[in-house]
Design a protein around this motif. Structure first.
Motif, PDB file in Angstrom:
ATOM      1  N   TYR A  93       9.144  75.293  19.190  1.00 45.77           N
ATOM      2  CA  TYR A  93      10.096  73.930  18.565  1.00 45.77           C
ATOM      3  C   TYR A  93      11.624  74.263  18.768  1.00 45.77           C
ATOM      4  O   TYR A  93      12.036  75.522  18.752  1.00 45.77           O
ATOM      5  CB  TYR A  93       9.815  74.087  16.958  1.00 45.77           C
ATOM      6  N   MET A  95       7.382  68.525  12.325  1.00 44.95           N
ATOM      7  CA  MET A  95       6.693  69.781  13.089  1.00 44.95           C
ATOM      8  C   MET A  95       5.840  70.308  11.856  1.00 44.95           C
ATOM      9  O   MET A  95       5.030  71.307  12.539  1.00 44.95           O
ATOM     10  CB  MET A  95       7.667  70.563  13.398  1.00 44.95           C
ATOM     11  N   LYS A 135       4.246  78.097  17.390  1.00 46.99           N
ATOM     12  CA  LYS A 135       5.436  77.411  18.305  1.00 46.99           C
ATOM     13  C   LYS A 135       6.767  77.759  17.533  1.00 46.99           C
ATOM     14  O   LYS A 135       7.733  77.391  17.970  1.00 46.99           O
ATOM     15  CB  LYS A 135       5.397  76.177  18.691  1.00 46.99           C
ATOM     16  N   CYS A 136       6.647  78.310  16.229  1.00 49.84           N
ATOM     17  CA  CYS A 136       7.785  78.457  15.366  1.00 49.84           C
ATOM     18  C   CYS A 136       8.794  79.460  15.945  1.00 49.84           C
ATOM     19  O   CYS A 136       8.204  80.666  16.492  1.00 49.84           O
ATOM     20  CB  CYS A 136       7.440  78.841  13.984  1.00 49.84           C
ATOM     21  N   GLN A 143      12.033  79.705  11.491  1.00 54.19           N
ATOM     22  CA  GLN A 143      11.068  78.713  11.077  1.00 54.19           C
ATOM     23  C   GLN A 143       9.736  79.238  10.206  1.00 54.19           C
ATOM     24  O   GLN A 143       9.243  78.640   9.433  1.00 54.19           O
ATOM     25  CB  GLN A 143      10.665  77.810  12.323  1.00 54.19           C
TER      26      GLN A 143
END
Length: 123
Positions: free
Chosen positions: A28, A71, A82-83, A87
């Motif tokens: 992301y 997200m 995907k962080c 995040q």
């Protein structure tokens, strides 16, 4: 024979480099990693804006809200695959806060993440 070994080595190196490039996970964007999520959790108005944006109860008030809430379902369902590290920390803190302080809302959030992922799977 040495030339053949050299060619094989070059091909092997190129294949390994290509595999590394392809294996790199999509992440992301880190554009909003600087958000002060602790302050947002402490501020009921701001917290409710994010919640209402995510739950589609009210329009999102900023591009930041749209991006972060957009997200969240996938991040939650994939355990933040995907962080970025920031995040992961942010979403973990938010999840813990909702579980502890607003468990009824948390259950609604979980149900919505499941619904969102079902929609995504059928697209």
């Amino acid at each position: 024979m040495a030339r053949l070994s050299h060619i094989a080595l070059v091909i092997t190196v190129n294949v390994l480099v290509l595999m590394c490039i392809l294996a790199e996970e999509e992440r992301y964007t880190d554009k909003y990693d600087d958000v002060d999520y602790h302050a947002a959790l402490k501020n009921k108005t701001l917290r409710d804006e994010y919640y209402n944006c995510f739950m589609e109860i009210a329009p999102c008030q900023s591009p930041r809200q749209t991006a972060l809430t957009g997200m969240f379902s996938e991040a939650y369902q994939t355990k933040c695959k995907k962080c970025t590290e920031k995040q992961k920390e942010m979403f973990s803190t938010i999840i813990d806060w909702y579980k502890k302080n607003e468990p009824d809302k948390w259950q609604l959030v979980v149900a919505k993440t499941v619904e969102d992922m079902k929609k995504k799977a059928t697209q």
